[in-house]
Scaffold this active site. Structure first.
Site, PDB file in Angstrom:
ATOM      1  N   ASP A   1       1.223  -1.427   0.241  1.00  0.00           N
ATOM      2  CA  ASP A   1       0.457   0.135  -0.262  1.00  0.00           C
ATOM      3  C   ASP A   1       0.659   1.416   0.287  1.00  0.00           C
ATOM      4  O   ASP A   1       2.261   1.142   0.118  1.00  0.00           O
ATOM      5  CB  ASP A   1      -1.317  -0.141   0.978  1.00  0.00           C
ATOM      6  CG  ASP A   1      -1.978  -0.780   1.323  1.00  0.00           C
ATOM      7  OD1 ASP A   1      -2.287  -1.039  -0.350  1.00  0.00           O
ATOM      8  OD2 ASP A   1      -2.493  -1.102   1.429  1.00  0.00           O
TER       9      ASP A   1
ATOM     10  N   TYR B   1       7.852  -9.362   7.156  1.00  0.00           N
ATOM     11  CA  TYR B   1       7.062  -8.364   7.148  1.00  0.00           C
ATOM     12  C   TYR B   1       7.940  -7.960   8.866  1.00  0.00           C
ATOM     13  O   TYR B   1       8.347  -8.548   9.708  1.00  0.00           O
ATOM     14  CB  TYR B   1       5.718  -7.958   7.000  1.00  0.00           C
ATOM     15  CG  TYR B   1       5.448  -7.947   5.842  1.00  0.00           C
ATOM     16  CD1 TYR B   1       5.159  -7.161   4.893  1.00  0.00           C
ATOM     17  CD2 TYR B   1       5.021  -9.128   5.955  1.00  0.00           C
ATOM     18  CE1 TYR B   1       4.522  -6.799   3.432  1.00  0.00           C
ATOM     19  CE2 TYR B   1       4.084  -9.386   4.516  1.00  0.00           C
ATOM     20  CZ  TYR B   1       3.934  -8.192   3.789  1.00  0.00           C
ATOM     21  OH  TYR B   1       3.805  -8.105   2.366  1.00  0.00           O
TER      22      TYR B   1
END
Length: 271
Positions: free
Chosen positions: A52, A110
């Protein structure tokens, strides 16, 4: 024709995300334009993870097809002389023509970073989420323990109608506070749903702040309802660290390893 795999690092601050879209400049768009100009023909990359706006990456993966004679490993050098400073290719290599970065078994890592102190540090504002109230890392670790393993993570994802299977496996979820008051949530799994990592981070922040007891994370997980979990944490704290392809890497190295199966091949992850 050959297929070239790129390992792409980028600072996501100035981009509307990875995927090309009409409302702003995307990382994928910059790569497409750079490759097309360099090769002299319209070229488009296929990305592994559709991060994003504001999200960073150290190791996103993209592939493209070309008839150029240049060795695949040389593309990283050629592209880095043409790309803006906030996008850099870390590696390039040739892969089989049927290699697809989204339809392969993966292990993704992540990190979500929280800057936890009384006053913000302007030098950290682009790469951490500033949180003023004290956070109890031990309680966050206790809450995180309920998320390790294979679970239905429906409570920890933003609804996407095209995603029918919300079962994923988290192999590792570690939380560490450094001496400079940065709390790092490191999570490794076989795939992530839309906003899953940021919702997990937002929920663990609530646990660390004393709004939820650690065991409430288990109740959220079992509830399978997005409204039960914490807010979606801000994007600037998130970095896609690495994407591994164990099955392909094993074949490439000439030996076989066991690989945990993915619940579905195409993750709709946009974190």
């Amino acid at each position: 024709m050959k297929r070239v795999k790129l390992t792409v690092a980028y600072d996501g601050t100035n981009y509307c995300g990875w995927q090309v879209q009409p409302n702003g400049l995307a990382v994928q768009e910059v790569l497409n334009r750079c490759l097309s100009e360099f090769l002299g023909t319209e070229t488009e990359v296929i990305g592994a993870s559709r991060t994003d706006a504001g999200v960073h990456a150290l190791g996103n993966i993209a592939v493209f097809d070309t008839e150029a004679r240049m060795p695949a490993e040389k593309f990283s050098y050629a592209l880095n002389t043409r790309l803006p400073q906030d996008i850099r290719i870390q590696d390039s290599c040739q892969v089989p023509e049927d290699f697809h970065p989204r339809f392969q078994e993966t292990i993704k890592t992540y990190e979500y970073k929280i800057y936890n102190r009384q006053f913000p540090d302007p030098t950290k504002r682009l790469y951490t989420y500033f949180y003023y109230y004290p956070l109890d890392v031990q309680k966050m670790r206790q809450g995180a323990g309920y998320l390790i393993g294979e679970h239905d993570f429906k409570s920890f994802s933003t609804y996407k109608p095209e995603v029918e299977n919300t079962v994923r496996t988290i192999y590792e979820l570690n939380i560490h506070r450094s001496e400079d008051n940065v709390i790092t949530i490191r999570i490794r799994g076989n795939g992530f749903l839309y906003n899953m990592v940021r919702i997990i981070a937002g929920t663990l922040i609530r646990v660390g702040g004393g709004y939820y007891p650690p065991e409430h994370v288990k109740e959220i997980l079992e509830g399978k309802n997005r409204e039960l979990a914490g807010e979606t944490a801000r994007p600037e704290g998130l970095t896609l660290v690495e994407i591994r392809y164990p099955e392909w890497e094993a074949k490439k190295d000439g030996h076989l390893v066991s690989v945990d199966p993915l619940p579905q091949k195409d993750d709709c992850d946009s974190d």
